[in-house]
Design an enzyme around this catalytic site. Structure first.
Site, PDB file in Angstrom:
ATOM      1  N   ASP A 176      11.416 -12.017   5.300  1.00 54.92           N
ATOM      2  CA  ASP A 176      11.291 -10.673   5.859  1.00 54.92           C
ATOM      3  C   ASP A 176      12.330  -9.736   5.237  1.00 54.92           C
ATOM      4  OD1 ASP A 176      10.367  -8.687   7.556  1.00 54.92           O
ATOM      5  OD2 ASP A 176      10.636  -9.838   9.392  1.00 54.92           O
ATOM      6  N   ASP A 221       2.525  -5.141  10.858  1.00 57.98           N
ATOM      7  CA  ASP A 221       2.934  -5.669  12.163  1.00 57.98           C
ATOM      8  C   ASP A 221       1.907  -5.342  13.232  1.00 57.98           C
ATOM      9  OD1 ASP A 221       5.225  -6.876  11.433  1.00 57.98           O
ATOM     10  OD2 ASP A 221       6.581  -5.306  12.110  1.00 57.98           O
TER      11      ASP A 221
END
Ligand code: DGJ
Length: 713
Positions: free
Chosen positions: A450, A515
């Protein structure tokens, strides 16, 4: 082999590239478009295309060279801005040699007076027609050469390509497409976020007003780079339209010492004379053959479970163990433990940089959890964010000066984290050592990598800007970890899709494109991403019934097939899920497994439709089987939703057409659907009729997704 004429000719299956590169003269792209037959010579195209001088301007038109450098007298935006402390600003790069081999040409140019050389390498993949361009610039002088801008190459566009499609967005709304008519002036996409970004994807499509998914000319453009980027299309007063793409360099960021070289990121172009889907198919094939290579080759993409939206930072072994069991029960194959497992990481304020297991939460380390995952037949994956550091971490307390900063400017607060200066060897070594130790200690098959903030102050210790160096340092770190742990698969994530590009994908295996798990939004996001990336790498998760990002409540019957047309995963809290949803999800996972070879190995076709529809399909390479998804995103104002015209099928074959999803509850007129014969075993119909006449769609509830299977009989 040295070229024997002033021209370079490369042919693919459906496109040709002609370059004019006379030794001693200026190099330029003469033609990149629909394939030219053997009867066409480059010299005659050159003659046909020769532009005359016009009144009110130079008596001979100035050529748009590969770098449109200022020394040529070109007055559009330059493709090469270099200088030596303000001098030596106007180089002219003349051809010194041309080498050509099967599918590849290398043009070397030099300007002795300015001490600059350039090597342009063009490779046209004969199988999928993707043109890759790499350029190297070298400083042959004695003092430093500052590079302010270096387009990979300046590409004159065919006159009919007067529309531009670009990909914008935001966090949780990536890959939104928009089309504009190009007029005199410039169209500019600049990304300064220090990562690929949610909003300025480094890709474009040039097309005509009539280009759609099935027909019309288009040119897909993508810069394979995960740092700052600039893409521009300039329409000059003289009618020429020039494309330039390259790395956006901050002031003083790139200064080459004597004999030093700079390699631009790679630029990919894919021309299609037959519409947008064919263009994308070229990029997808290129990715499968050239970038992914043997890494995941042939291995079915395992169904994921990701813990993020189920538990966020609230990790506890008993709950996670229950989730492991629940995931295994519905057919999950890889269990990914997201953020929250490492030292001090109880919320987003702390812990980044300390890549050791939090013993308060996991007294025996991750061993019990991983053993449970393995005992249930799944692989274990782990979340990391290696480039970041929390001020509340042991690493920051020990090395507060390891971060990127531009003093005296204050850091911009951003998710309570700062960015490590990865280009410093001691920093990269430290991070490598920590991740390496984890991979040595635990049997981890997968890393979710990430990167959750922009680089607002990307300054190195020396006081210089450092996005270029940072991006390369991250690539090197991944390469180094991969070399030591070749079995590891890696997902590229950056607050969703802010690091989605072919530069990172050359060294990773899956993209977390957003997301946002809202299936309606996802239909658009995944469609946008599919212009460049194949479904096999587009991570797509079944989220909660009430979406955590949009608060919208959507049924499993829509959430599951939306994620099926990607690399399927589940992120919903399985422990709070009711039995009906869990059973439906299990059925969707089984269906995905049955068809994933086709979904990931077939050719993607996007169908044209209205704004409230999204239809895509995947057709097997031999055209004998296909899977199509039709999604009605919203209500519509006509009585019925219209006709679905399938595409990519073999018109000479007959197919059995079956509706395989959903089982029920998609229409206010179930009897009519039953009578249509689409359910159950379906019926036989010719490929030609499916493509030319199409299927009248039944009346559907809004926010419904139908999946059709087609198998040749
Ligand atoms: C952002 C990612 O996109 C999410 O999926 C999740 O991994 C969080 N970061 C964790 O902090």
């Amino acid at each position: 082999m040295p070229a024997t004429s002033d021209f370079v000719v490369l042919h693919g299956c459906s496109s040709s590239l002609l370059l004019h590169a006379p030794v001693g003269g200026w190099p330029s792209v003469l033609y990149f478009g629909e394939r030219l037959g053997g009867g066409v010579s480059a010299a005659e195209v050159f003659r046909l295309r020769r532009r005359q001088g016009a009144k009110g301007g130079p008596s001979e038109e100035v050529v748009a060279t590969l770098s449109c450098e200022p020394g040529t007298g070109y007055l559009g935006p330059s493709g090469l801005n270099v200088h030596r402390e303000g001098r030596s600003w106007a180089p002219t790069l003349r051809v010194i040699s041309v080498e050509q081999e099967e599918g590849c040409a290398e043009i070397r140019c030099r300007d002795d007076a300015h001490g600059v050389h350039a090597v342009y390498r063009f490779t046209l993949d004969a199988r999928n027609d993707v043109l890759a361009i790499d350029t190297e610039l070298g400083n042959d002088g004695d003092d430093r050469l500052a590079i302010d801008w270096a387009a990979v190459a300046c590409i004159p566009l065919a006159p009919e390509l007067d529309e531009l499609m670009h990909f914008s967005g935001r966090w949780s709304g990536e890959f939104q497409t928009d089309r504009h008519r190009l007029r005199q002036g410039g169209f500019l996409v600049e990304n300064r976020r220090g990562r690929t970004s949610h909003d300025r994807f480094p890709g474009l499509v040039l097309c005509t007003a009539r280009t759609d998914e099935r027909a019309g000319a288009c040119l897909g453009v993508h810069l394979a780079w995960s740092g700052n980027s600039r893409l521009r299309v300039d329409t000059l007063a003289d009618g020429r339209r020039i494309l330039q793409c390259g790395e956006l360099l901050l002031p003083g960021e790139l200064r080459l010492a004597a004999n030093e070289r700079y390699r631009t990121p790679r630029l990919y172009l894919r021309h299609s004379a037959s519409g947008l889907s064919e263009m994308s198919a070229g990029f997808h094939d290129y990715f499968h053959r050239k970038l992914k290579g043997a890494r995941t080759g042939g291995r079915p993409r395992p169904v994921h479970y990701n813990t993020w939206e189920a538990v966020y930072f609230d990790h506890s072994l008993p709950v996670l163990t229950e989730l492991v069991d629940a995931a295994a029960d519905i057919g999950v194959e890889r269990f990914v433990l997201d953020d929250g497992w490492f030292k001090g990481r109880r919320d987003e304020r702390s812990g980044l940089g300390d890549w050791v297991v939090d013993r308060g939460v996991f007294p025996e380390g991750l061993h019990p959890l991983i053993e449970r995952v393995h005992s249930r037949g799944m692989e274990f994956g782990l979340w990391v964010e290696p480039e970041m550091i929390s001020e509340d971490s042991d690493l920051f307390r020990a090395h507060p000066d390891w971060v990127l900063a531009a003093p005296p400017a204050a850091q911009t607060p951003f998710r309570h984290q700062l960015v490590l200066d990865m280009a410093r060897p001691e920093v990269a070594d430290n991070v490598f050592g920590q991740i390496d130790a984890l991979l040595d200690e635990y049997e981890i098959g997968y890393l979710k990598w990430d990167m959750n903030r922009d680089l607002n102050h990307p300054g190195a210790r020396a006081g210089t800007a450092s996005v270029h160096a940072q991006t390369h340092a991250v690539y090197s770190l991944i390469d180094r970890l991969r070399e030591k742990h070749p079995q590891i698969e890696i997902e590229s994530c950056a607050s969703g899709g802010a690091r989605t590009d072919l530069g990172i994908l050359a060294r990773t295996d899956r993209l977390w494109v957003s997301d946002n798990n809202d299936a309606i939004d996802r239909q658009r996001i995944q469609r946008g991403a599919s212009f460049f990336f194949p479904l096999s790498v587009i991570g797509a998760h079944v989220g909660a019934r009430r979406c955590h990002v949009t608060n919208r409540v959507l049924p499993m019957a829509l959430r599951a097939p939306t994620a099926m047309f990607g690399h399927l995963g589940v992120e919903a809290d399985l422990l709070g899920m009711d039995d009906a949803d869990r059973a439906e999800l299990g059925a969707a996972i089984a269906l995905y497994k049955e068809h994933r070879e086709l979904i990931h190995g077939g050719e993607l076709v996007r169908l044209d439709g209205l704004a409230w529809q999204n239809a895509i399909g995947v057709v097997s390479r031999d055209r004998r089987s296909a899977l199509f998804s039709y999604c009605q995103l919203e209500s519509h104002d006509e009585v019925l939703p219209g006709v679905l015209r399938f595409a990519g099928l073999d018109a000479t074959l007959r197919y059995r057409l079956r509706l395989i999803w959903p089982a029920s509850d998609c229409t206010p007129t179930p009897q009519a659907l039953e009578n249509s014969g689409l359910t159950g075993d379906g019926y036989e119909v010719s490929g030609e009729a499916l493509v030319k006449a199409g299927l009248q769609l039944p009346l559907l509830y809004p926010q419904t997704c139908l999946v059709f299977a087609l198998d040749s009989v």
